[in-house]
Design an enzyme around this catalytic site. Structure first.
Site, PDB file in Angstrom:
ATOM      1  N   THR B 141     -17.201   0.407  49.998  1.00 40.39           N
ATOM      2  CA  THR B 141     -17.791  -0.978  49.648  1.00 40.39           C
ATOM      3  C   THR B 141     -17.986  -1.230  48.097  1.00 40.39           C
ATOM      4  OG1 THR B 141     -18.987  -0.863  51.868  1.00 40.39           O
ATOM      5  CG2 THR B 141     -19.880  -2.294  50.313  1.00 40.39           C
ATOM      6  N   GLY B 180     -23.594   6.253  50.455  1.00 40.52           N
ATOM      7  CA  GLY B 180     -24.564   7.080  50.545  1.00 40.52           C
ATOM      8  C   GLY B 180     -23.877   8.172  50.108  1.00 40.52           C
ATOM      9  N   GLU B 433     -20.311  -0.653  60.071  1.00 37.29           N
ATOM     10  CA  GLU B 433     -19.130  -0.515  61.118  1.00 37.29           C
ATOM     11  C   GLU B 433     -18.753  -1.851  61.750  1.00 37.29           C
ATOM     12  OE1 GLU B 433     -17.739   2.116  60.779  1.00 37.29           O
ATOM     13  OE2 GLU B 433     -19.344   3.304  59.774  1.00 37.29           O
TER      14      GLU B 433
END
Lengths: 688, 688
Positions: B141, B180, B433
């Site tokens: 992302t 993350g 997701e």
């Protein structure tokens, strides 16, 4: 720095708006003078360093309470310096945008004494309270009891020998709990406790109780105080919600508030003349909440609309494409019909909430005027109405806020959207001032009485229940169907209202029939609580009807040349308002379509055309959305949102906010030497 | 200490359960061996001090990340010490109950290399990764792009002179964002970047990119790293979601993962043989999410059911009164029909989610088996199914969790319920997701193809779309109505399934007709995005049908003496399971009643009897509720809830938790001298 694409998109969107935004802002806030005063007050707060919000995302409860105290005391000073009234105080709280330990002082401690104290008591307590020489809170809820006031376990026992009350937490669950302002700030509270004289229980009464020494702020002997810990979603984290236990703690008899009930030196108890007089303050609190929901949901829709205007993703042809911009760009997310169909009804709801908040407050003021001259005719209806609307409006307010956050996709989960903080502030309103499910029993009980009245004395049915008369002739009513023949018929207010009235009347009579039948069924009698699901349905149906009606009426009033200047709006604004009103009414129908179709009132073809009309209305607002949210007039300081700022410069602001993260002040994180390096080196160095 | 009323109430409730809880637990978790292993792993975690949750409510993001790093490295050590497999690792994460910086290492970095790397690449990177000599994350992302992979703005340009890739963040919005494990922990990432050779764009590809020195953990020159700041609701606060910018940063050509696409030393690009092979990992991630929703929603219902069993409020007669206990006590809140009608359907949903999570995983495993032998026949259906179920299940999972919190009334807003933390963990699943709205296009596109197949080659329709054949004869289909004549007919699984099939078939054909008509309408052609609302409807309808079907089948399998031991259940459990299945099916119908009634499939009388049957089923589960949630087998350490602990001692635990509040360690709060005292004394001392 050069103008970003984000900023260009925002500026371009504003060029398409068809109406005058200032005109719309005046309509929403009740005139230019109000708008100006609100801006003045917000700016007053924005200029004070203690109200800066930049580090809020990192404050844990312990640090946040300390900040909350600093903010509280400055708030009190500003109020005194500028001699601000209650309305301005409310605007300050809106600007500050968090619940503070001091709010119960002005919002509950003072009003309770003013409304339930005698003249002498008011003279004694109010002047020091207004000068903040004492700080108070309102102690009602206990560990074991919230809704059920009559079972509170804190007692106040009269001790005639010393002319005192002995306050006692009789059991473990008698601990006062959730009391805002109690854990750190307050020197006094007004306490709800069950009054006992010579072993007789007179029920819950209110007492002014000193908690902490005015010399050193230490709790008095016999008083145990503390904080109940952090709250859900980091919400209310500047508030020192506290607990209190009293161990045979004595206060003078005169500390019982005696405007209504009285206890003499001899221990003689005198009942209040009228039991329902205290309903007024509940109506007020609930009416204020409706207005708050308008302010909250409009903030969430402002942030989402602005961000989705500048966010682009995928290059899809849509029926509402932004082809007038550089065709090499991706599609603005707000141009996707799915997004519009989720977002625009919430903008319409926000407008409807403004109208409802305003009209509910009018009803309250008019009720107070009546009651001060002894006329309580409207009390039951207004009380029921405020209950139903509180339940419905806070439900859609909290749910809509979270829906706005989800509409923002991945970045919506950042704290810097500003919406998560908003949700954490708003969602407890679903529970306090009456749980939203329990509360719907007020309106349904009221409607059951009205059904009886309709059957026996139809001329006596109150204004908002007149629809019940439709169902008096059951066989004719059951044959009634919706009159929509063409899609444009949905845009007639009378058609919309007729549908809501039909639905309310049907549900109210069904509930009435079920309650009667249930009581008659000897083998398996129903109790009131067996009907609570239906109570919820009919109560929310009534609230929706009221919302739809008031929004329509508000637009009619804005067109009336004879109406007061404050609410008048121009032609282009009126046209857009009418579309919003249609969307609000029809989207509410669509969301609750079962209620309109399960008895055959809507036909299958009408369901199809209703859905199509909702889509068409949504599409018709595509160019207006940014103007509609600008009109709410929420400044950047209030929104505190990287993604929802007025200039639309979302990505840049999000980046800048991230740079303030304390973790980013070090090149190698804390924990590297202690944890990461030993793990990496556990099996020796690796060559790659 | 004497047994509290809370504890008595809890113990008494357990005496009324009709079935064997152990038997039910084995049914839910797939047999006694699984149950034992899950308990073993949870206990392993519970015994480690670093995983203690007592102070979580006070950790701000900065402190939480440091804790997250300590937890991460200990987790890695335990995995190695006990040589645990992926399933056990998942159970450890369940027990730990928070997302940690290291989860992307095992959950994405290693799997991506394993699935997209060549043999040599796997040999190079996986052994050090499995020994945690390097720590990785997954960087996809960007600030400007999430869903639209093809428009990522991070580029990898081939430099033939040095046989390297030059990684570059070409624009401001190219910054990797939300990654993350990136901000603090990782030494490497697998990076999604658009591959350029001689100015030609080959689209997004995956590269292994070293980020930080293995010597001192400092970012390499040309790599800028940081943390993106706190998240909504204090969620994911131990996770170091980070950003990254690359300034013409060089990595060797071999660091591109080349199992599918390849680039030679000469800069020759070779396409992958099959474009859809990567769908498998998406199916897996979504299937895992469905199982997670079962675990999450069952935790929320456990906490709410237990607390409401011991909470008493008002002394109302209800049709399900607990008159067998001391009649002087108030009514247990769980005995109010309104509460049961909100709560019990969510218990039924939790059970349905267990069945769906298990069956979805079976479908995935079977698909992988097929695909490994070159058979991709089932890929399209299973991929669509996992998308529709992911969207629907995560929606009800998050909404249900919050509803459980609200059911707990005032105390529900305390952090100590444990539910707010759960909600903050669960709700981003609605977005990641695949956004839950965008994702429904997968199933609807699939169904549109199936509609075409049904019209032309009906024998080729795939198993779960067979219902489409019902609608081939339009006039007959339009006349079809629900066969329920008596209330008990609702309890026939074939009646339930027929209703869901009818609804799905109708919505799919309506969508198909609208898409065809929209394209033909020359004056006002519709684009795909104009149909997205209907895509959402039909996709969730299909997901609900699948859930209902799988729950029914799971109970049938549990009764089959020939079935594998793991899922067998006893008679009394089966009887309760059947009621849960009925409630799940009928409550889902009731919640979406419009879809069943607007075309006349249900009559008005059937709507009434459906509602009555739902109420009757809810009432029939009153004595089973506590057993049903005990059967989920969530230990106190996992729940981390003062109000939902197994012993029911809710008030005592809430009190004890509050005593740990740091604010309570001082008699007079911080800020008194600085803020409170000056305000109190501003107008001098007051005599009261």
């Amino acid at each position: 720095m050069a103008e970003t694409q984000n900023q260009k998109d925002m500026a371009h969107a504003r060029t398409k708006v068809s109406f005058n935004v200032t005109d719309m802002t005046n309509y929403l806030h009740g005139g230019a003078a109000n708008v100006e005063q609100r801006r003045y007050i917000i700016d007053l707060i924005a200029r004070e360093p203690v109200f800066n919000k930049d580090d809020w995302g990192w404050l844990n409860h312990t640090d946040a309470v300390k900040r909350g105290i600093a903010m509280s005391t400055r708030l009190a000073e500003i109020k005194m310096e500028h001699d601000l009234n209650d309305l301005d105080f409310a605007t300050m709280m809106e600007a500050i945008d968090d619940t503070l330990p001091i709010v119960l002082h002005n919002g509950a401690f003072i009003p309770v004494i003013n409304s339930q104290g005698t003249e002498e008591q008011i003279d004694k307590w109010i002047p020091p309270a207004e000068k903040y020489q004492i700080l108070g809170c309102y102690a009602q809820t206990e560990l074991g009891h919230g809704s059920n006031l009559s079972k509170l376990e804190t007692t106040a026992t009269f001790i005639p020998e010393t002319d005192e009350w002995e306050i006692n937490s009789t059991t473990f669950t008698a601990s006062k709990w959730w009391i805002g302002g109690l854990a750190c700030l307050s020197t006094h509270c007004v306490l709800q406790a069950r009054l006992f004289i010579k072993g007789h229980d007179y029920g819950a009464h209110v007492f002014v109780v000193p908690l902490r020494s005015l010399d050193d702020h230490k709790p008095f002997p016999g008083v145990e105080l503390g904080d109940i810990g952090p709250k859900a979603f980091n919400g209310f984290n500047k508030m020192d919600n506290g607990f209190a236990r009293f161990n045979k703690y004595r206060i003078p008899r005169e500390n019982m508030l005696m405007r209504f009930s009285k206890v003499s030196k001899e221990g003689v108890y005198t009942k209040p003349p009228h039991a329902k007089l205290s309903y007024g303050s509940m109506v007020l609190l609930r009416s204020v909440l409706i207005k708050q929901m308008a302010l909250y949901l409009s903030r969430a829709t402002t942030i989402a609309t602005r961000y989705l205007t500048v966010r682009r993703q995928f290059n899809n042809p849509t029926s509402r494409n932004d082809a007038d911009l550089n065709p090499g760009l991706e599609t603005q997310v707000i141009n996707y019909p799915m997004v519009q169909n989720r977002l625009f009804p919430m903008i319409a709801q926000s407008y409807a909430l403004f109208a409802a908040g305003s009209e509910m407050m009018n009803k309250y003021i008019s009720l107070m005027t009546d009651m001060s001259s002894g006329n309580i005719d409207a009390l039951a209806e207004v009380h029921a109405m405020s209950s139903a609307l509180k339940s419905y409006c806070t439900t859609i307010g909290a749910a809509g806020t979270e829906e706005c956050r989800k509409l923002m996709g991945g970045h919506g989960f950042s704290y810097f959207t500003g919406i998560a903080h908003l949700f954490a502030s708003i969602v407890p309103s679903n529970t306090y001032e009456g749980d939203n499910y329990v509360l719907t029993q007020q309106m349904s009980r009221y409607l059951l009485k009205e059904v009886k009245t309709a059957k026996t004395q139809p001329e006596k049915v109150t204004p908002y229940s007149k629809y019940l008369l439709l169902a008096l002739n059951k066989s004719a009513f059951d044959r009634t169907t919706c009159g929509v023949a063409h899609a444009e018929d949905w845009l007639k207010p009378e058609v919309q209202l007729a549908a809501f009235e039909h639905r309310c009347a049907r549900l109210a009579f069904e509930l009435s029939d079920a309650v009667e039948a249930g009581g008659l069924d000897q083998a398996n009698p129903k109790t009131w609580s067996d009907h609570n699901i239906e109570c919820y349905r009919v109560s929310h149906a009534h609230a929706q009807y009221t919302m739809v009606l008031w929004f329509i009426q508000s637009i009619q009033a804005a067109q009336d040349p004879a109406s007061e200047e404050e609410r008048r709006a121009e032609g282009p604004s009126i046209k857009v308002l009418e579309r919003l009103s249609h969307l609000h009414a029809l989207h509410t129908m669509q969301t609750n379509l079962t209620d309109f179709v399960e008895d055959g009132y809507f036909s299958p073809a009408q369901c199809q055309s209703l859905r199509a009309q909702v889509k068409a209305l949504v599409a018709s607002l595509a160019d207006e959305a940014i103007g509609l949210v600008d009109a709410f007039d929420h400044p950047d300081f209030l929104l505190n949102s990287a993604l929802g700022a007025a200039d639309g410069n979302a990505y840049k602001r999000l980046w800048d906010k991230a740079q303030t993260e304390p973790l980013n002040q070090k090149q190698v994180c804390d924990g590297y030497e202690e944890f990461i390096r030993p793990l990496l080196k556990k099996h020796g160095d690796v060559k790659l």
